[in-house]
Design a protein around this motif. Structure first.
Motif, mmCIF file in Angstrom:
data_model
loop_
_atom_site.group_PDB
_atom_site.id
_atom_site.type_symbol
_atom_site.label_atom_id
_atom_site.label_comp_id
_atom_site.label_asym_id
_atom_site.label_seq_id
_atom_site.Cartn_x
_atom_site.Cartn_y
_atom_site.Cartn_z
ATOM 1 N N CYS A 17 15.513 9.552 10.251
ATOM 2 C CA CYS A 17 14.579 10.317 9.416
ATOM 3 C C CYS A 17 13.193 9.702 9.489
ATOM 4 N N LEU A 18 12.219 10.518 9.854
ATOM 5 C CA LEU A 18 10.805 10.126 9.838
ATOM 6 C C LEU A 18 10.083 11.060 8.886
ATOM 7 N N PHE A 19 9.387 10.496 7.912
ATOM 8 C CA PHE A 19 8.673 11.299 6.919
ATOM 9 C C PHE A 19 7.185 11.021 7.014
ATOM 10 N N LEU A 20 6.407 12.067 7.292
ATOM 11 C CA LEU A 20 4.956 11.960 7.307
ATOM 12 C C LEU A 20 4.434 12.540 6.001
ATOM 13 N N TYR A 21 3.956 11.659 5.140
ATOM 14 C CA TYR A 21 3.508 12.060 3.807
ATOM 15 C C TYR A 21 1.992 12.137 3.741
ATOM 16 N N GLY A 22 1.513 13.103 3.004
ATOM 17 C CA GLY A 22 0.098 13.183 2.698
ATOM 18 C C GLY A 22 -0.062 13.735 1.296
ATOM 19 N N ALA A 23 -1.089 13.301 0.603
ATOM 20 C CA ALA A 23 -1.333 13.797 -0.756
ATOM 21 C C ALA A 23 -1.940 15.191 -0.659
ATOM 22 N N ASN A 24 -1.126 16.131 -0.212
ATOM 23 C CA ASN A 24 -1.566 17.481 0.090
ATOM 24 C C ASN A 24 -0.776 18.484 -0.747
ATOM 25 N N LYS A 25 -1.455 19.176 -1.634
ATOM 26 C CA LYS A 25 -0.779 20.076 -2.569
ATOM 27 C C LYS A 25 -0.049 21.203 -1.839
ATOM 28 N N ASN A 26 -0.647 21.715 -0.775
ATOM 29 C CA ASN A 26 -0.017 22.812 -0.048
ATOM 30 C C ASN A 26 1.342 22.401 0.503
ATOM 31 N N GLY A 69 0.768 -1.236 0.000
ATOM 32 C CA GLY A 69 0.000 0.000 0.000
ATOM 33 C C GLY A 69 0.797 1.283 0.000
ATOM 34 N N LEU A 70 2.120 1.215 0.214
ATOM 35 C CA LEU A 70 2.916 2.439 0.233
ATOM 36 C C LEU A 70 2.977 3.046 -1.161
ATOM 37 N N SER A 71 2.574 4.290 -1.293
ATOM 38 C CA SER A 71 2.560 4.923 -2.606
ATOM 39 C C SER A 71 3.977 5.220 -3.092
ATOM 40 N N GLN A 72 4.141 5.225 -4.401
ATOM 41 C CA GLN A 72 5.450 5.539 -4.980
ATOM 42 C C GLN A 72 5.891 6.945 -4.599
ATOM 43 N N LYS A 73 4.953 7.878 -4.577
ATOM 44 C CA LYS A 73 5.303 9.257 -4.249
ATOM 45 C C LYS A 73 5.825 9.354 -2.816
ATOM 46 N N ALA A 74 5.154 8.669 -1.893
ATOM 47 C CA ALA A 74 5.595 8.720 -0.498
ATOM 48 C C ALA A 74 7.011 8.175 -0.371
ATOM 49 N N PHE A 75 7.285 7.068 -1.052
ATOM 50 C CA PHE A 75 8.617 6.462 -0.976
ATOM 51 C C PHE A 75 9.664 7.336 -1.657
ATOM 52 N N THR A 76 9.356 7.823 -2.855
ATOM 53 C CA THR A 76 10.303 8.647 -3.601
ATOM 54 C C THR A 76 10.642 9.927 -2.852
ATOM 55 N N SER A 135 -3.986 22.698 17.695
ATOM 56 C CA SER A 135 -4.827 22.393 16.527
ATOM 57 C C SER A 135 -5.306 20.950 16.562
ATOM 58 N N TYR A 136 -4.569 20.099 17.273
ATOM 59 C CA TYR A 136 -4.861 18.665 17.355
ATOM 60 C C TYR A 136 -4.903 18.026 15.969
ATOM 61 N N LYS A 137 -4.053 18.547 15.113
ATOM 62 C CA LYS A 137 -3.927 18.020 13.757
ATOM 63 C C LYS A 137 -2.519 17.483 13.534
ATOM 64 N N THR A 138 -2.407 16.614 12.567
ATOM 65 C CA THR A 138 -1.109 16.095 12.149
ATOM 66 C C THR A 138 -0.354 17.150 11.357
ATOM 67 N N SER A 139 0.947 17.200 11.530
ATOM 68 C CA SER A 139 1.818 18.041 10.708
ATOM 69 C C SER A 139 2.616 17.133 9.778
ATOM 70 N N LEU A 140 2.575 17.420 8.499
ATOM 71 C CA LEU A 140 3.303 16.618 7.518
ATOM 72 C C LEU A 140 4.782 16.982 7.508
ATOM 73 N N GLY A 141 5.551 16.278 6.685
ATOM 74 C CA GLY A 141 6.932 16.658 6.447
ATOM 75 C C GLY A 141 7.962 15.773 7.100
ATOM 76 N N PHE A 142 9.202 16.242 7.050
ATOM 77 C CA PHE A 142 10.350 15.491 7.524
ATOM 78 C C PHE A 142 10.693 15.854 8.964
ATOM 79 N N TYR A 143 10.883 14.814 9.750
ATOM 80 C CA TYR A 143 11.259 14.953 11.151
ATOM 81 C C TYR A 143 12.576 14.215 11.373
ATOM 82 N N ILE A 144 13.279 14.633 12.410
ATOM 83 C CA ILE A 144 14.429 13.882 12.895
ATOM 84 C C ILE A 144 14.076 13.400 14.296
#
Length: 257
Positions: A226-235, A63-70, A141-150
């Motif tokens: 490296c921890l990457f939280l990916y979402g199909a989010n244009k912003n 189920g891991l999308s190519q975009k998330a992995f790339t 906000s109690y929302k998830t933040s996308l992006g790269f974490y260490i």
């Protein structure tokens, strides 16, 4: 839950994976005239090599999308070149384009090309119910933040062993520490809830994981991975400076069955 790699022959084991630049200038040792060499597009080469690894580990089937992995590979390489990763043996990717009733956390051993863990992970309660569709870097906000974490150090808190996370992207996830965004175990992340209501419980923004594997996962990815939280989010995709870096690729040897 942890994938029993040794018992599943469908996972291909590679002897080595090395993240590297493949486009160093070629220097000829010939004493004759130097001929112009047509170089392949770096973007094409990077994409091709990354997808070789993606296919070899059969991540599409999980189920891991190519975009998330790339994107994850690209960010890993960027942080590695910046000297910011102390634990460069693994990369953890959460694919929030998947619903919460699917196993969307992937922890990959990049030294030995093995999928170490594939399990459930929560998103913030205000990011959505089954799917995470809204993201924020704001306090309370109690929302998830996308992006790269260490990943940072561990501590014992309300949820037991927990892992602090440092957001690396300004304006996107750099408030993670002040928001107390951490990885921890949670009893609301389990298959029983999926069977009863169709989705797992939600957090206050933390990527919470099953209690049954949280210690093993946290100990594997702590202290500078490296921890990457990916979402199909244009912003996010258009705002991330890391994703605007040139694509990287993975050099690897021939897969071994």
């Amino acid at each position: 839950m942890r994938i029993p790699i040794r018992k599943k022959a469908r996972f291909l084991l590679l002897p080595v994976i090395i993240f590297t630049f493949l486009f160093a200038d070629h220097v000829s040792s010939s004493t004759g005239p130097v001929k112009a060499v047509k170089k392949a597009s770096p973007t094409v080469n990077a994409t091709s090599n990354t997808l070789m690894v993606y296919d070899s580990l059969q991540l599409n089937g999980l189920g891991l999308s190519q975009k998330a992995f790339t994107y994850g590979v690209q960010g890993f390489q960027y942080l590695l070149q910046q000297g910011r990763l102390k634990n460069d043996s693994v990369i953890a990717i959460v694919d929030f384009s998947l619903p919460s009733n699917q196993k969307r956390l992937f922890v990959i051993d990049v030294k030995n090309a093995r999928l170490l863990f594939n399990t459930l992970v929560s998103h913030g309660r205000n990011s959505g119910k089954l799917n995470a569709t809204s993201f924020s870097n704001k306090l309370n906000s109690y929302k998830t933040s996308l992006g790269f974490y260490i990943t940072d150090n561990t501590y014992i808190g309300e949820h037991g062993l927990s892992l602090r996370l440092k957001g690396t992207e300004k304006g996107i996830n750099d408030n993670a520490m002040s928001r107390a965004i951490v990885m921890h175990g949670a009893d609301y992340v389990n298959e029983d809830l999926i069977n009863s209501q169709g989705y797992i419980g939600r957090s206050l923004g933390c990527p919470a994981i099953p209690v049954s594997v949280h210690r093993e996962i946290i100990n594997t990815i702590s202290n500078g991975a490296c921890l990457f939280l990916y979402g199909a989010n244009k912003n996010y995709i258009t705002s991330s400076k890391i994703l605007k870096e040139p694509g990287r690729s993975i050099a690897m040897s021939t897969p071994v069955m």
